[in-house]
Design an enzyme around this catalytic site. Structure first.
Site, PDB file in Angstrom:
ATOM      1  CD  GLU A 103      -2.317   1.257   2.454  1.00  0.00           C
ATOM      2  OE1 GLU A 103      -3.748   0.865   2.613  1.00  0.00           O
ATOM      3  OE2 GLU A 103      -2.014   2.177   3.645  1.00  0.00           O
ATOM      4  CB  ALA A 155     -17.850  -1.191   1.418  1.00  0.00           C
ATOM      5  CG  ASP A 192     -16.455  -6.420  11.386  1.00  0.00           C
ATOM      6  OD1 ASP A 192     -17.163  -5.401  11.430  1.00  0.00           O
ATOM      7  OD2 ASP A 192     -15.773  -6.602  12.632  1.00  0.00           O
ATOM      8  CD  GLN A 202      -8.934  -2.147  11.008  1.00  0.00           C
ATOM      9  OE1 GLN A 202      -9.291  -2.975  11.844  1.00  0.00           O
ATOM     10  NE2 GLN A 202      -9.371  -0.881  11.226  1.00  0.00           N
ATOM     11  NE  ARG A 219     -18.232   3.574   6.723  1.00  0.00           N
ATOM     12  CZ  ARG A 219     -18.524   3.522   8.138  1.00  0.00           C
ATOM     13  NH1 ARG A 219     -19.623   3.044   8.586  1.00  0.00           N
ATOM     14  NH2 ARG A 219     -17.465   3.872   8.940  1.00  0.00           N
ATOM     15  N   GLY A 220     -15.387   4.247   3.560  1.00  0.00           N
ATOM     16  CA  GLY A 220     -14.476   5.442   4.273  1.00  0.00           C
ATOM     17  C   GLY A 220     -14.967   6.328   5.572  1.00  0.00           C
TER      18      GLY A 220
END
Length: 312
Positions: free
Chosen positions: A19, A129, A174, A192, A109-110
């Site tokens: 990333e 999302a 989740d 994550q 989603r952010g």
């Protein structure tokens, strides 16, 4: 080649990816150029490029994606978020990325902008999302043909919780959200950050039991900087093991801290690969050294046949 095809066959080597985030200053831009070049030299499977809160880095993210496409042989994945944008705005931006040649996306989603307690979603925007995944699929269907495939990845959340018996546990909500994203058209998921391979293994187990079939790739940070680890704990709510922090804090000097952090990182990698992880996605914080040192220490240079892991 679509990144989705990387996870299609059991028994292939684990993928290696990194990333990156767009630079915030001219100095950061120069440093990032070196990082991209250094990481690209080892032949990773893809780079993912972050997209700031409410699209704050929209243009610089796009510039970085174009740089990767132009200057490296590495596939870039464009992060996208729902927050702060209308559906029409997202459609226009996604169309621009497709025109630039981007064919791989990470739909998120952010988070709302920091400090805006009264923040409200865009009245003509998306809130989940899975809706962004569906929007992407719709745009692709109208703009591209079947011979020009697009991949869509999504986030997964191992959490960091333990039950009364000390075993890792995963929030059922989740898993439900991940299933919803799969049903909307997601190809694979990237987790994550987490610090215990048991959380990854439990997430995969719970996801499979809940009907999630897409590959789940662990997202990992080199555990070499205790200050950064503490900051991540504040931001994500995922607890860093006290034993790890105590070990790093007790090191005689920065070099020993770094060595201890690399050793702990290798243990984490070994744990997720033993659990069947089909790849590793390393959060680099735009620095190549720790990521490359970690892969070297773990014997996981992408150009070497790694073998063995089956997609989960």
């Amino acid at each position: 080649m679509s990144t989705a095809s990387l996870y299609g066959a059991p028994g292939e080597r684990p993928t290696i990816s990194f990333e990156l985030y767009p630079p915030r200053t001219p100095k950061g831009e120069v440093s990032l150029q070196r990082t991209v070049a250094d990481l690209a030299q080892i032949g990773p499977d893809y780079f993912s490029v972050t997209y700031g809160a409410s699209g704050a880095t929209r243009q610089t993210s796009r510039d970085l994606l174009c740089t990767i496409l132009r200057d490296t042989p590495v596939t870039p994945i464009a992060h996208l978020t729902c927050v702060g944008a209308s559906e029409a705005d997202l459609t226009e931006y996604i169309g621009g990325l497709l025109d630039e040649g981007v064919r791989d996306f990470l739909a998120l989603r952010g988070d709302p902008p920091a400090g805006q307690e009264d923040w409200q979603p865009h009245p003509e925007g998306l809130t989940r999302a899975s809706q962004l995944v569906a929007l992407l699929r719709g745009i692709v269907a109208t703009r591209l043909g079947p011979a020009d495939p697009v991949s869509i990845s999504v986030a997964a959340y191992p959490g960091g919780a333990y039950g009364p018996d000390g075993r890792a546990v995963v929030d059922p909500s989740d898993v439900a959200a991940l299933l919803e994203k799969q049903e909307a058209g997601a190809d694979f998921a990237i987790t994550q950050v987490f610090f215990d391979p048991a959380h990854y293994a439990e997430l995969v187990s719970a996801a499979r039991a809940g009907g999630v079939r897409i590959p789940i790739i662990p997202g990992l940070i080199p555990l070499t900087d205790p200050k950064r680890l503490r900051r991540l704990e504040e931001l994500t709510g995922v607890r860093v093991p006290r034993q790890l922090l105590d070990s790093l804090d007790a090191a005689a000097d920065p070099a020993e801290t770094y060595r201890r952090g690399l050793a702990a990182s290798v243990d984490l990698i070994d744990g997720v690969l033993a659990a069947g992880a089909p790849g590793l996605h390393l959060y680099t914080f735009n620095s190549s050294k720790a990521a490359l040192d970690l892969l070297d220490r773990a014997g996981l240079t992408p150009s070497v046949a790694l073998g063995g892991a089956s997609p989960q």
